[in-house]
Structures are given as structure tokens and as C-alpha cells.
Design an enzyme around this catalytic site. Structure first.
Site, mmCIF file in Angstrom:
data_model
loop_
_atom_site.group_PDB
_atom_site.id
_atom_site.type_symbol
_atom_site.label_atom_id
_atom_site.label_comp_id
_atom_site.label_asym_id
_atom_site.label_seq_id
_atom_site.Cartn_x
_atom_site.Cartn_y
_atom_site.Cartn_z
ATOM 1 C CG ASN A 214 -94.647 94.018 49.374
ATOM 2 O OD1 ASN A 214 -94.714 95.236 49.417
ATOM 3 N ND2 ASN A 214 -94.076 93.291 50.335
ATOM 4 C CG ASP A 282 -96.834 87.436 54.616
ATOM 5 O OD1 ASP A 282 -96.679 87.944 55.738
ATOM 6 O OD2 ASP A 282 -97.730 87.783 53.827
ATOM 7 C CE LYS A 292 -79.447 86.228 35.453
ATOM 8 N NZ LYS A 292 -79.194 86.677 34.101
ATOM 9 C CG ASP A 311 -96.111 88.714 62.497
ATOM 10 O OD1 ASP A 311 -95.940 89.883 62.906
ATOM 11 O OD2 ASP A 311 -97.146 88.338 61.930
ATOM 12 C CG PHE A 330 -101.166 99.521 58.704
ATOM 13 C CD1 PHE A 330 -100.505 100.238 59.691
ATOM 14 C CD2 PHE A 330 -101.879 100.220 57.733
ATOM 15 C CE1 PHE A 330 -100.543 101.616 59.710
ATOM 16 C CE2 PHE A 330 -101.928 101.604 57.742
ATOM 17 C CZ PHE A 330 -101.258 102.311 58.726
ATOM 18 C CE LYS A 352 -100.196 89.715 62.117
ATOM 19 N NZ LYS A 352 -99.126 89.995 61.166
#
Ligand code: CTP
Length: 415
Positions: A214, A282, A292, A311, A330, A352
């Protein structure tokens, strides 16, 4: 103000072309008296008012004047000059320099440094009163302060042009006082506390050359680790791959995958404080290919089998002997409406089992992912606080102060 108060601190002073430049020589002397290192950038116009020789003699350093000087670029490029300091001060900040800053110009060394720095900027404007009050200058001041620069002055009084009004550069003592405030080290209220911070993205291998990841830069997490360490905590920073430099005084554990991040976090326990700022992928591919993946023979669209990553926050926040006293998570959402953003943060806080959730909107238009600034809402058991848009370092400082206050206020229960 005491001698040595700025020991080990480094100021980059940009001297632009105004009659007030002579006061900057006095400022250099006083900064040096207090133990600061002072490097100077003298603009072409600045050199019409004070000589490079006086600046070099007072600062005890080479004076930097040219953007494309071969020696400077090989010895110390403008990027390093902009970053190898704790604070950039522009005194005098002329109308022209403010205008060029507001436009994001980089056509001389002073503007290039101001654009490239990742440190706070303090501007001491100095100009004729009419020039200062002109809507164009006021617009530029709005722009540069909106971009995060701080102002000291200008003051009212007799101006060099013979007029009276607002436009006099703040006196060296006032500028010095502001510099001391801006560079003040926070009280070490977290001395004796252990902290764990996660930061950056994780990478989950698809094959030996590709991964799921990300856009997280690690800026916010790294800044939090630095801010906790500055307040005296012993900090372990577990980070995915980022371009951020290691924060001073922090133990850095580099990992790639979410599973590795969980293992490194577990190894860092027990801690008093844990801040989970990482953008953990995630999902991870169920079975990364050993070689590859080739296009030949594959259909044009392929399905990638993924499974959920552990998590980390939820795992470590579970009630138990190793649960940190204060767990901060966060909530990165693509949600512009603050009320809905806070609602989601509340839900994450409950699901959480964390004490606080720092919620932010990370939609591409906000520039938060990878950017320098952040607009956050801090959700606690007591409610939600919406903070103004701040530099990520300032978000980190404020969060670290709040953490220190909470631990001091109540050693057991966190509100
Ligand atoms: N987090 C974590 N481990 C994960 C996923 C998230 O520790 N595998 C932490 C993040 O560091 C952050 C908080 O959980 O402190 C929330 O992360 P966020 O990406 O906002 O939410 P997710 O839990 O991933 O949920 P969703 O993507 O559905 O919003």
C-alpha cells in the site's frame, strides 16, 4: 535565556535582501552564544546589504549562496543543507521572498531550500508598511502560514524608508526567543516507560518479484516513535519498508510482512505504551509462487487466492498479562465526513479493544498518504477530539504529550 540553551541545535538562517539584514548578523552572534550551530544562505539581494565575509566570520561556517555551485553540490547539496538542521529561519523575509515561497518557486538556493526542507520554518518579515499591508503580500502570508510556516513580527515603528507603520523586522531578541520556544525540548515525562510503535506498509509476496502492498510512507509512525523517545520513553519501532530515516534514539526493527510485524511486536513486549500506526496489508496470497509467475499460458485475468493477515493491534490489545497499559490504534478511512469517520473509529476502538483510536481520512485528495500533513480525530472513552490540520511531526508531538499526560494522570485506568 541561558548560554548553551541551544547546545547541539542547528539553525539554517536565510538572509534575504532588506535593510534589516544587518540585524541578522546580531541574531547569528546570539545564536552562537547560546551554543547553536548556524549555517547561512545569503540571497543575491541579501549580499547587497551584508557581506558574505561578515556572515562567514560570525557564523564560523561557509556561506551558501548559489543553487548550482559545483563544490556545494558535491560537498553538500541543497537538499542536505535544507534537512541538516533543526529549524530554518528566514530573516529578513522580504515581500519578494514571501511571494516566491507562496508560489513554490525553487529558482535560487533560498527558495529551493525552503521547498526541500522537512524542518519547521520561522519567517521574520521586513518591508515597507504599504508593501506589508498590500493584499498580495497578505495573500502570500496566508498561503505560506497555511503551508505550515511560523511568523515572528513584523512590528510597528519607524521604517528604514522614512515611513512609520507595520513592517519592521522583529528584534533579534524576539526572534531568538521564538527560536528557543520552537526548539525547546519537551519534558522527559515518559522516562522509564517502554513503548512499541508500528509504522509503514507491509509487503506480502505474490512471487519472488511481486507483492501486495500500500501507499503508506511511514512518516506518521516514525514521527510518533521520535516524539515518544524525545519524551524519554525507550521505544521499539517495528517498521515495514519505508524511505524514512531511523528516528534518533529509537530501536528499529525492519520487517516486510504482516506476520513478521506481529512476531517482532510480540518480541518487544512487555511495553507500557503501544501505538499501531502501520498500514498492515489486510490480505496475503495464500501460497506465494516459488518462481516468477509468467504471462505465457495464463488467461488475461487471473484470480489471486488471498487469506487474511493476523490483526496485530487486535491480537496484542486482548486482555491479558502482556496487554500494554495504553493501546493506541489508527483508523485509516476514505471518509470525508468527520461524523461518519469518528463513528467508524468508535467501532474500531470497540472491536479491537484499544484505548484510543486516531482516525484520519486518507482519500487521495487529502494528500495524507505520503504527505507531510495530517488531519486527525482522537477517539477515547471520553469522546472525540478533532485536531486542526498539522504537520505530521506536530500531530506526533501532540499525541505523545497526550500519552504522557494520561499516564501521569492515572497509572492504571486510561480515559
Ligand atoms: N492493524 C493491525 N493489523 C492488521 C490490520 C490493521 O495492527 N492486520 C491496525 C492498524 O495498524 C491500525 C488499525 O489496526 O492501527 C486499523 O487499521 P485500518 O487499516 O484502519 O483498519 P482495518 O482493521 O484494516 O479495517 P478496514 O481495512 O476494514 O478498515
Amino acid at each position: 535565556m541561558s548560554a548553551g540553551a541551544l547546545e547541539t541545535r542547528s539553525v539554517l538562517l536565510v538572509i534575504a535582501g532588506g535593510i534589516a539584514a544587518y540585524k541578522s548578523l546580531e541574531l547569528i552572534r546570539r545564536l552562537k552564544d547560546r551554543g547553536a550551530r548556524v549555517r547561512c544562505v545569503l540571497t543575491r539581494a541579501g549580499a547587497e546589504f551584508v557581506t558574505p565575509l561578515s556572515v562567514a566570520a560570525l557564523s564560523g561556517e561557509k556561506v551558501h549562496q548559489e543553487l548550482l555551485s559545483l563544490t556545494d553540490e558535491s560537498e553538500m547539496g541543497h537538499i542536505r543543507l535544507a534537512r541538516d538542521c533543526d529549524l530554518v529561519v528566514v530573516a529578513p523575509a522580504t515581500a519578494d521572498l514571501l511571494a516566491r515561497m507562496a508560489q513554490g518557486r525553487a529558482d535560487d538556493l533560498a527558495t529551493a531550500v525552503l521547498l526541500a526542507t522537512d524542518k519547521p520554518i520561522l519567517l521574520a518579515p521586513a518591508m515597507n508598511a504599504q508593501m506589508w499591508s498590500h493584499p498580495a503580500t497578505q495573500r502570500n502570508v496566508q498561503t505560506v502560514t497555511g503551508d505550515g510556516a511560523h511568523l515572528v513580527g513584523p512590528a510597528a515603528g519607524d521604517l528604514a524608508c522614512g515611513e512609520v507603520g507595520v513592517g519592521r523586522m522583529a528584534e533579534p531578541d524576539e526572534i531568538l526567543a521564538r527560536i528557543e520556544t520552537m526548539l525547546a525540548r519537551p519534558a522527559r515525562l515518559l522516562e522509564g516507560k517502554m513503548a512499541l510503535v508500528t509504522s509503514g506498509p507491509t509487503r506480502e509476496a505474490i512471487d519472488p518479484v511481486r507483492y501486495l502492498g500500500n501507499f503508506s510512507s511511514g512518516k506518521q509512525g516514525h514521527a510518533i516513535a521520535a516524539a515518544l523517545a524525545e519524551r524519554g520513553a525507550r521505544v521499539v519501532l517495528v517498521t515495514g519498508p519505508t524511505a524514512e530515516p531511523d528516528p534518533a534514539g529509537v530501536t528499529v526493527q525492519r520487517i516486510e510482512t504482516g506476520q513478521q510485524m506481529l512476531d517482532a511486536c510480540r518480541a518487544a513486549l512487555p511495553v507500557d505504551i503501544a501505538v499501531f500506526a502501520a498500514a498492515v496489508a489486510d490480505w496475503r496470497p495464500v501460497a506465494p509462487a516459488a518462481a516468477k509467475l509468467k504471462k505465457d499460458g495464463q488467461p488475461s485475468a487471473i484470480a489471486l487466492a488471498v487469506t487474511e493477515n493476523p490483526d496485530i493491534l487486535a491480537t496484542l490489545a486482548r486482555p491479558g498479562t502482556t496487554r500494554p497499559q495504553l493501546v493506541v490504534g489508527f483508523a485509516a478511512e476514505t471518509e470525508a465526513d468527520p461524523a461518519r469517520l469518528i463513528e467508524r473509529a468508535r467501532a474500531k476502538r470497540a472491536s479491537k479493544n484499544c484505548d484510543w483510536v486516531v482516525a484520519n481520512d486518507v482519500s487521495p485528495g487529502t494528500g495524507v498518504l505520503g504527505g507531510r500533513r495530517n488531519t486527525v480525530h482522537v477517539v477515547t472513552a471520553g469522546g472525540a477530539e478533532s485536531w486542526p490540520t498539522l504537520d505530521k511531526n506536530d500531530v506526533a508531538a501532540r499525541l505523545a504529550d497526550r500519552i504522557a499526560a494520561a499516564l501521569q494522570a492515572d497509572g492504571r485506568a486510561i480515559a
